[in-house]
Design an enzyme around this catalytic site. Sequence first.
Site, PDB file in Angstrom:
ATOM      1  N   HIS A  10      -3.600 -58.411 -48.010  1.00  0.00           N
ATOM      2  CA  HIS A  10      -3.157 -59.388 -49.015  1.00  0.00           C
ATOM      3  C   HIS A  10      -1.920 -60.160 -48.579  1.00  0.00           C
ATOM      4  CE1 HIS A  10      -2.900 -61.193 -52.932  1.00  0.00           C
ATOM      5  NE2 HIS A  10      -1.702 -60.687 -53.170  1.00  0.00           N
ATOM      6  N   ASP A  57      -8.225 -58.118 -47.836  1.00  0.00           N
ATOM      7  CA  ASP A  57      -7.449 -58.238 -49.071  1.00  0.00           C
ATOM      8  C   ASP A  57      -8.062 -57.363 -50.161  1.00  0.00           C
ATOM      9  OD1 ASP A  57      -6.037 -59.064 -51.347  1.00  0.00           O
ATOM     10  OD2 ASP A  57      -5.879 -61.123 -50.627  1.00  0.00           O
ATOM     11  N   SER A  99      -0.428 -65.582 -53.328  1.00  0.00           N
ATOM     12  CA  SER A  99      -0.840 -64.796 -54.485  1.00  0.00           C
ATOM     13  C   SER A  99      -0.462 -65.532 -55.777  1.00  0.00           C
ATOM     14  CB  SER A  99      -0.208 -63.407 -54.401  1.00  0.00           C
ATOM     15  OG  SER A  99      -0.836 -62.501 -55.271  1.00  0.00           O
TER      16      SER A  99
END
Length: 304
Positions: free
Chosen positions: A253, A225, A88
């Site tokens: 995610h 996600d 991320s």
Amino acid sequence: MHGKRRAFIKTGSGPAVLLLHGLACDRTTWDRVIPLLAEKYTVIAPDLLGHGLSDKPRADYTLGGYANGMRDLLTVLGIDKVTVVGHSFGGGVALQFAYQFPERTQRLMLVSSGGLGREVTPLIKLIQAPGWEQTMSVLTLPGVRHLEARALRTLASHGGPLRRYTRDLEEVACIVESWADRRTRFAIRHLVRAVIDWRGQIVTMADRAYLTETMPMAVVWGRDDRVLPVRHASNAAALAPGATVTVLEDSGHFPHRDHPEELARLLDEFVSTTAPSVYSRSRFRRLLRNGSTAKAPLVSVETA
């Protein structure tokens, strides 16, 4: 370092792997992966500045600042070169680290990474909204926070057709609990302002992706996600020559939480089957002078 405390885990032995967590998380997001990797690798998993047990000062929360911090941490630990794995926001830091310090980056693995497209969940954009700090100060009061975290974890534990929407709520509960600390909220807000505006992500690798020409890159994404869309994995495939992209089914995610054994296997396979990048100043100079080329990349895309 520089008068600020930096928390980290260093364990295992062998080639060095640097694990960079995402926005509002900390090193514990890698807890299920670290023991698997430590059997064969030296694993370094820091709490980025403003997160976890690291200090949360008024400081530089830009991607460049974080990349500098990782260089300094590795230098203190006596580690010259690493395979960098970023999740991320940590993927954006990993990309920045590889750009600023190609001589210290052997390979790059991006896990549901930022920096590969504009879109991002509106919930992150709201962190910049007026009144967010005041709202969070109420929502993270002891009684309220505990009820919220319990509700989120209850939803996360449910299976069925809604699982694709609720699987990441366990991590969200941890984030909500961390926001009880005013200093953490301050750091997160400044970080978000550095990389996101109302239209989405500000910083992407699109204009500098050609510089990865000589660096092995792997991309892993969760099919479900809801924070960064899985189609960004295709952006990585189009931007980075030679990138290998794997989309994990039944994953959101946090693929490293959903499928730790598979992520560890993919990373081990990636390291074992690729030669580490060797920095050449003359080649880097040539790439910068020539800029991006129109040559289509060779891309391997697979679903696991």
